[in-house]
Design a protein around this motif. Structure first.
Motif, PDB file in Angstrom:
ATOM      1  N   LEU A   9       2.116 -45.083  -1.633  1.00 37.09           N
ATOM      2  CA  LEU A   9       3.054 -45.161  -2.746  1.00 37.09           C
ATOM      3  C   LEU A   9       4.433 -45.661  -2.309  1.00 37.09           C
ATOM      4  O   LEU A   9       5.407 -45.516  -3.050  1.00 37.09           O
ATOM      5  CB  LEU A   9       3.182 -43.792  -3.424  1.00 37.09           C
ATOM      6  N   ALA A  10       4.517 -46.246  -1.132  1.00 33.56           N
ATOM      7  CA  ALA A  10       5.786 -46.798  -0.666  1.00 33.56           C
ATOM      8  C   ALA A  10       6.313 -47.797  -1.686  1.00 33.56           C
ATOM      9  O   ALA A  10       5.556 -48.612  -2.230  1.00 33.56           O
ATOM     10  CB  ALA A  10       5.609 -47.473   0.685  1.00 33.56           C
ATOM     11  N   GLY A  11       7.614 -47.726  -1.976  1.00 38.92           N
ATOM     12  CA  GLY A  11       8.207 -48.608  -2.966  1.00 38.92           C
ATOM     13  C   GLY A  11       8.224 -48.035  -4.359  1.00 38.92           C
ATOM     14  O   GLY A  11       8.768 -48.657  -5.282  1.00 38.92           O
ATOM     15  N   THR A  12       7.633 -46.861  -4.529  1.00 38.96           N
ATOM     16  CA  THR A  12       7.615 -46.183  -5.828  1.00 38.96           C
ATOM     17  C   THR A  12       8.760 -45.183  -5.873  1.00 38.96           C
ATOM     18  O   THR A  12       8.889 -44.345  -4.976  1.00 38.96           O
ATOM     19  CB  THR A  12       6.276 -45.441  -6.036  1.00 38.96           C
ATOM     20  N   ARG A  13       9.572 -45.258  -6.912  1.00 41.01           N
ATOM     21  CA  ARG A  13      10.710 -44.345  -7.034  1.00 41.01           C
ATOM     22  C   ARG A  13      10.420 -43.301  -8.098  1.00 41.01           C
ATOM     23  O   ARG A  13      10.099 -43.635  -9.238  1.00 41.01           O
ATOM     24  CB  ARG A  13      11.997 -45.092  -7.368  1.00 41.01           C
ATOM     25  N   VAL A  14      10.562 -42.039  -7.723  1.00 43.01           N
ATOM     26  CA  VAL A  14      10.287 -40.905  -8.610  1.00 43.01           C
ATOM     27  C   VAL A  14      11.558 -40.083  -8.774  1.00 43.01           C
ATOM     28  O   VAL A  14      12.165 -39.667  -7.780  1.00 43.01           O
ATOM     29  CB  VAL A  14       9.158 -40.013  -8.041  1.00 43.01           C
ATOM     30  N   ILE A  15      11.957 -39.850 -10.017  1.00 51.82           N
ATOM     31  CA  ILE A  15      13.064 -38.958 -10.318  1.00 51.82           C
ATOM     32  C   ILE A  15      12.471 -37.585 -10.611  1.00 51.82           C
ATOM     33  O   ILE A  15      11.678 -37.426 -11.548  1.00 51.82           O
ATOM     34  CB  ILE A  15      13.884 -39.449 -11.526  1.00 51.82           C
ATOM     35  N   ASP A  16      12.839 -36.612  -9.817  1.00 51.55           N
ATOM     36  CA  ASP A  16      12.225 -35.281  -9.867  1.00 51.55           C
ATOM     37  C   ASP A  16      13.225 -34.271 -10.429  1.00 51.55           C
ATOM     38  O   ASP A  16      14.188 -33.906  -9.767  1.00 51.55           O
ATOM     39  CB  ASP A  16      11.790 -34.891  -8.453  1.00 51.55           C
ATOM     40  N   LEU A  17      12.972 -33.819 -11.660  1.00 55.05           N
ATOM     41  CA  LEU A  17      13.840 -32.833 -12.307  1.00 55.05           C
ATOM     42  C   LEU A  17      13.174 -31.457 -12.352  1.00 55.05           C
ATOM     43  O   LEU A  17      13.513 -30.629 -13.195  1.00 55.05           O
ATOM     44  CB  LEU A  17      14.174 -33.280 -13.735  1.00 55.05           C
ATOM     45  N   THR A  18      12.236 -31.210 -11.476  1.00 52.57           N
ATOM     46  CA  THR A  18      11.414 -30.010 -11.573  1.00 52.57           C
ATOM     47  C   THR A  18      11.939 -28.858 -10.729  1.00 52.57           C
ATOM     48  O   THR A  18      12.667 -29.056  -9.754  1.00 52.57           O
ATOM     49  CB  THR A  18       9.957 -30.307 -11.158  1.00 52.57           C
ATOM     50  N   GLN A  19      11.504 -27.642 -11.102  1.00 46.81           N
ATOM     51  CA  GLN A  19      11.824 -26.425 -10.369  1.00 46.81           C
ATOM     52  C   GLN A  19      10.589 -25.538 -10.301  1.00 46.81           C
ATOM     53  O   GLN A  19       9.549 -25.864 -10.852  1.00 46.81           O
ATOM     54  CB  GLN A  19      12.978 -25.677 -11.045  1.00 46.81           C
ATOM     55  N   MET A  20      10.732 -24.412  -9.611  1.00 48.82           N
ATOM     56  CA  MET A  20       9.644 -23.453  -9.402  1.00 48.82           C
ATOM     57  C   MET A  20       8.510 -24.096  -8.608  1.00 48.82           C
ATOM     58  O   MET A  20       8.771 -24.712  -7.592  1.00 48.82           O
ATOM     59  CB  MET A  20       9.175 -22.840 -10.727  1.00 48.82           C
ATOM     60  N   LEU A  21       7.240 -24.002  -9.064  1.00 48.89           N
ATOM     61  CA  LEU A  21       6.121 -24.445  -8.235  1.00 48.89           C
ATOM     62  C   LEU A  21       5.359 -25.636  -8.807  1.00 48.89           C
ATOM     63  O   LEU A  21       5.087 -26.604  -8.092  1.00 48.89           O
ATOM     64  CB  LEU A  21       5.148 -23.285  -7.999  1.00 48.89           C
ATOM     65  N   ALA A  22       4.998 -25.601 -10.089  1.00 48.50           N
ATOM     66  CA  ALA A  22       4.120 -26.641 -10.644  1.00 48.50           C
ATOM     67  C   ALA A  22       4.732 -28.035 -10.490  1.00 48.50           C
ATOM     68  O   ALA A  22       4.096 -28.952  -9.954  1.00 48.50           O
ATOM     69  CB  ALA A  22       3.813 -26.350 -12.110  1.00 48.50           C
ATOM     70  N   GLY A  23       5.961 -28.205 -10.971  1.00 50.33           N
ATOM     71  CA  GLY A  23       6.588 -29.511 -10.884  1.00 50.33           C
ATOM     72  C   GLY A  23       6.834 -29.969  -9.463  1.00 50.33           C
ATOM     73  O   GLY A  23       6.466 -31.091  -9.086  1.00 50.33           O
ATOM     74  N   PRO A  24       7.471 -29.137  -8.624  1.00 49.12           N
ATOM     75  CA  PRO A  24       7.694 -29.548  -7.238  1.00 49.12           C
ATOM     76  C   PRO A  24       6.408 -29.865  -6.475  1.00 49.12           C
ATOM     77  O   PRO A  24       6.392 -30.760  -5.629  1.00 49.12           O
ATOM     78  CB  PRO A  24       8.423 -28.341  -6.629  1.00 49.12           C
ATOM     79  N   TYR A  25       5.321 -29.139  -6.762  1.00 45.70           N
ATOM     80  CA  TYR A  25       4.057 -29.433  -6.081  1.00 45.70           C
ATOM     81  C   TYR A  25       3.550 -30.811  -6.484  1.00 45.70           C
ATOM     82  O   TYR A  25       3.046 -31.577  -5.656  1.00 45.70           O
ATOM     83  CB  TYR A  25       3.016 -28.359  -6.394  1.00 45.70           C
ATOM     84  N   CYS A  26       3.683 -31.136  -7.772  1.00 44.97           N
ATOM     85  CA  CYS A  26       3.270 -32.454  -8.267  1.00 44.97           C
ATOM     86  C   CYS A  26       4.035 -33.560  -7.549  1.00 44.97           C
ATOM     87  O   CYS A  26       3.437 -34.507  -7.010  1.00 44.97           O
ATOM     88  CB  CYS A  26       3.496 -32.533  -9.775  1.00 44.97           C
ATOM     89  N   THR A  27       5.368 -33.463  -7.533  1.00 44.43           N
ATOM     90  CA  THR A  27       6.158 -34.514  -6.908  1.00 44.43           C
ATOM     91  C   THR A  27       6.008 -34.509  -5.387  1.00 44.43           C
ATOM     92  O   THR A  27       6.122 -35.556  -4.746  1.00 44.43           O
ATOM     93  CB  THR A  27       7.638 -34.380  -7.299  1.00 44.43           C
ATOM     94  N   MET A  28       5.703 -33.351  -4.806  1.00 46.26           N
ATOM     95  CA  MET A  28       5.402 -33.276  -3.380  1.00 46.26           C
ATOM     96  C   MET A  28       4.187 -34.140  -3.047  1.00 46.26           C
ATOM     97  O   MET A  28       4.160 -34.849  -2.031  1.00 46.26           O
ATOM     98  CB  MET A  28       5.125 -31.829  -2.971  1.00 46.26           C
ATOM     99  N   MET A  29       3.170 -34.089  -3.898  1.00 47.71           N
ATOM    100  CA  MET A  29       1.970 -34.892  -3.664  1.00 47.71           C
ATOM    101  C   MET A  29       2.324 -36.376  -3.632  1.00 47.71           C
ATOM    102  O   MET A  29       1.782 -37.137  -2.810  1.00 47.71           O
ATOM    103  CB  MET A  29       0.928 -34.614  -4.747  1.00 47.71           C
ATOM    104  N   LEU A  30       3.220 -36.798  -4.503  1.00 46.78           N
ATOM    105  CA  LEU A  30       3.636 -38.200  -4.532  1.00 46.78           C
ATOM    106  C   LEU A  30       4.467 -38.533  -3.295  1.00 46.78           C
ATOM    107  O   LEU A  30       4.280 -39.584  -2.664  1.00 46.78           O
ATOM    108  CB  LEU A  30       4.426 -38.480  -5.802  1.00 46.78           C
ATOM    109  N   ALA A  31       5.376 -37.625  -2.922  1.00 48.07           N
ATOM    110  CA  ALA A  31       6.216 -37.848  -1.739  1.00 48.07           C
ATOM    111  C   ALA A  31       5.385 -37.902  -0.460  1.00 48.07           C
ATOM    112  O   ALA A  31       5.663 -38.698   0.441  1.00 48.07           O
ATOM    113  CB  ALA A  31       7.268 -36.748  -1.635  1.00 48.07           C
ATOM    114  N   ASP A  32       4.368 -37.062  -0.382  1.00 47.30           N
ATOM    115  CA  ASP A  32       3.513 -37.032   0.806  1.00 47.30           C
ATOM    116  C   ASP A  32       2.840 -38.374   1.052  1.00 47.30           C
ATOM    117  O   ASP A  32       2.429 -38.673   2.180  1.00 47.30           O
ATOM    118  CB  ASP A  32       2.440 -35.951   0.671  1.00 47.30           C
ATOM    119  N   HIS A  33       2.687 -39.166   0.009  1.00 43.81           N
ATOM    120  CA  HIS A  33       2.022 -40.467   0.154  1.00 43.81           C
ATOM    121  C   HIS A  33       2.983 -41.627  -0.030  1.00 43.81           C
ATOM    122  O   HIS A  33       2.587 -42.721  -0.424  1.00 43.81           O
ATOM    123  CB  HIS A  33       0.816 -40.537  -0.786  1.00 43.81           C
TER     124      HIS A  33
END
Length: 407
Positions: A9-33
């Motif tokens: 997913l290099a070159g993909t920009r994600v704006i992350d407005l999430t807190q707690m667990l569900a949202g951060p876990y989702c964006t973590m999956m994108l960041a990990d790749h």
């Protein structure tokens, strides 16, 4: 993801407005790749930074293990979205973004003047994803839409607790936060599906994942069971309502799991147990026969496992019958599988002299491997870098910081 090697997913920009667990876990999956995930948090930081545990020598408390685990690989921009200047900065970020993810209650972003329709005008190809307890009215207005929800609520309402426990009178919450993590994984899948569509057509869209819906889909078995039988499934302990034997069994030094989803595995198991005649016993010949006599079938296996250690059972079953010990965290750390698969990674913890360990991504790719490349950020650690790259001058950044629009 090895240092210097871009993820898929290099070159993909994600704006992350999430807190707690569900949202951060989702964006973590994108960041990990490889996605560039810009975590937008309040100027005084994401509240989950205060959740532990903390290393014994950490007096700074920039964040605890809860935050570290699911916010690795991200950049932090501390921004007050309630101020007009903060909203303008977000709009500037959105114009060049591919994805935005939030998990506020329904209507919060609209009241801020930053709802999907506003952002889509700024960037028509934007994939806007939300994770909420009961979804967003844009895709179906639930009567529960205004209710807050967390993992335990989703587990209870979605059916997971209703089929988990020692008996039908004792529903039990599943240990990991599946009410958050499974919706997060579904949201990541939905985001990538919508992103693929946007890449082909230039058309963005709203991706809506409800935690309640997600757990119902996770518990799909109970849906068709009720349809086929007219009976609501209930907790049945550590055995399976359709397969037998399939569950946990006592060992001399703990518990093990054994599963025989096919009759051939039962035949193998009876031979290993020294009871080959059980394979042709009319009470146990087929899976349905064993289900009809489940108490006897389970007791026979328990009689064999109870006198053996977990290691002895593992050696006896080898690769012939599906088996696994019930592991503690210490057991997982000691399993050579974890080292070979690089599933436990060390990262820096600001304020501590020693690194800490977090779980890596289980998604392995041969050309664009993902993984953990950096720790979670401190509050606003990348504010200046992100804004400078956006074209905001140093004087303006200083003015915004003085007005507490950014930190």
């Amino acid at each position: 993801m090895p240092q210097g090697q871009p993820g898929a997913l290099a070159g993909t920009r994600v704006i992350d407005l999430t807190q707690m667990l569900a949202g951060p876990y989702c964006t973590m999956m994108l960041a990990d790749h490889g996605a560039e995930v810009i975590k937008i948090e309040p100027v005084d930081g994401d509240p989950t930074r205060h959740f532990g545990p903390f290393p014994a020598d950490d007096t700074a408390h920039h964040f605890g293990g809860y935050f570290q685990s699911t916010n690795r690989n991200k950049l932090s921009l501390a921004l007050d979205l309630k101020k007009p200047e903060g909203k303008k900065l977000l709009l500037r970020l959105v114009r060049d973004a591919d994805v935005l993810v939030e998990n506020f209650r329904a209507g919060v972003m609209d009241r801020l003047g930053l709802g999907y329709e506003v952002l889509a005008k700024e960037n028509p190809r934007l994939v806007y994803a939300s994770i909420r307890g009961f979804g967003d009215p844009r895709t179906g207005a639930s009567p529960h839409v205004d209710r807050p929800a967390f993992d335990v609520v989703a587990q209870a309402m979605g059916g997971a607790m209703g089929i988990t426990g020692p008996d039908e009178r004792t529903p039990i919450k599943i240990g990991p936060g599946i009410g958050d993590i499974f919706p997060a994984a579904l949201a990541a899948f939905g985001i990538l599906a919508a992103y693929h569509h946007a890449a082909r057509t230039g058309q963005g869209q709203f991706v809506d994942v409800a935690m309640y819906d997600s757990i119902v889909s996770l518990c799909e078995r109970m849906v068709y069971q009720y349809s086929y039988t007219g009976r609501s499934p209930v907790p049945e302990g550590n055995q399976h309502p359709i397969l037998c034997p399939f569950g946990t069994f006592p060992a001399r030094d703990g518990q093990v799991t054994i599963g025989c989803p096919r009759d051939s595995f039962w035949t193998e198991l009876t031979e290993i147990m020294g009871r080959p005649e059980l394979a042709s016993d009319p009470r146990f010949r087929t899976n349905n026969d064993r289900l009809a006599h489940r108490r006897e079938a389970v007791a026979l296996v328990e009689e064999w496992t109870r006198t053996r250690s977990k290691a002895e059972i593992a050696e006896a079953l080898g690769v012939r019958v599906p088996f696994g010990p019930v592991n503690t965290a210490a057991d997982i750390y000691a399993d050579p599988h974890m080292a070979v698969r690089e599933m436990l990674v060390e990262v820096e913890h600001p304020g501590s002299s020693a690194p800490v360990t977090i779980a890596s991504t289980p998604i392995r790719m041969t050309v664009t491997p993902g993984g953990v490349v950096r720790r979670a950020p401190t509050t606003g650690e990348h504010t200046d870098a992100v804004l400078l790259a956006l074209g905001v001058g140093a004087d303006e950044i200083a003015s915004l910081r003085a007005a507490k629009v950014i930190a």
